[in-house]
Design a protein around this motif. Sequence first.
Motif, short mmCIF file in Angstrom:
data_model
loop_
_atom_site.label_atom_id
_atom_site.label_comp_id
_atom_site.label_asym_id
_atom_site.label_seq_id
_atom_site.Cartn_x
_atom_site.Cartn_y
_atom_site.Cartn_z
N UNK A 119 -61.04 48.97 -10.64
CA UNK A 119 -60.81 48.24 -11.88
C UNK A 119 -61.20 46.77 -11.73
N UNK A 120 -60.80 46.17 -10.63
CA UNK A 120 -61.14 44.77 -10.36
C UNK A 120 -62.65 44.60 -10.22
N UNK A 121 -63.30 45.54 -9.53
CA UNK A 121 -64.75 45.48 -9.33
C UNK A 121 -65.49 45.66 -10.65
N UNK A 122 -65.01 46.54 -11.51
CA UNK A 122 -65.65 46.74 -12.82
C UNK A 122 -65.58 45.45 -13.64
N UNK A 123 -64.46 44.79 -13.62
CA UNK A 123 -64.30 43.53 -14.35
C UNK A 123 -65.20 42.44 -13.76
N UNK A 124 -65.30 42.39 -12.44
CA UNK A 124 -66.16 41.39 -11.78
C UNK A 124 -67.62 41.61 -12.15
N UNK A 125 -68.07 42.86 -12.13
CA UNK A 125 -69.46 43.18 -12.48
C UNK A 125 -69.73 42.86 -13.94
N UNK A 126 -68.76 43.14 -14.80
CA UNK A 126 -68.95 42.85 -16.23
C UNK A 126 -69.16 41.36 -16.46
N UNK A 127 -68.49 40.52 -15.69
CA UNK A 127 -68.68 39.08 -15.83
C UNK A 127 -70.08 38.66 -15.39
N UNK A 128 -70.59 39.27 -14.32
CA UNK A 128 -71.94 38.97 -13.84
C UNK A 128 -72.98 39.32 -14.92
#
Length: 179
Positions: A119-128
């Motif tokens: 979940x944290x990684x999905x949010x981080x990628x979405x910001x990129x």
Amino acid sequence: MTDAHPASVYDLAHEDQAENLATFAILVDNEPGVLHRVVGLFAARGYNIESLTVAETDRNAHTSRITIVTRGARSVLAQIEAQLQKMVATRHVQDVTRDPNGLERELALVKVQGRGAERVEALRISEIFRARVLDTTIDSFIFEVTGASSKIDKFIDLMRPLGLVELAGRGCCRSPAAR
């Protein structure tokens, strides 16, 4: 049936001609049945519509814009454009693919389920990728991502191992750049 004959009467593939992607923006009278006639033109001739968008452009002038993405040999695309121009309700047809000021954008809605690190990684990628979070629950996100096809493809590829469960709205839209 032998291999020499096509499997369908709608098989209009030309092996000797390369296929090109084309986007037509058609300004039409906003009246009942116009969209049906445009789609019918494609169906009757065996042309495929890869993407279709319709929106009213001017309520007072009673006009709508139909944007169609299709694929074919140059001669087939020229024939499609000519047939669209002949339609009674058509006011203007533009092949925006050939417009040097054209801008290509796609929009996709991507649902990703996951907890913890995913979940944290999905949010981080979405910001990129500058994807907007449209909805969030304890178990999932729905992201809106826009841009070139290649950008959206990369975003989807990165979300698959993180729990991608649903994808919608992969339509291409080209339009003349604002002047």
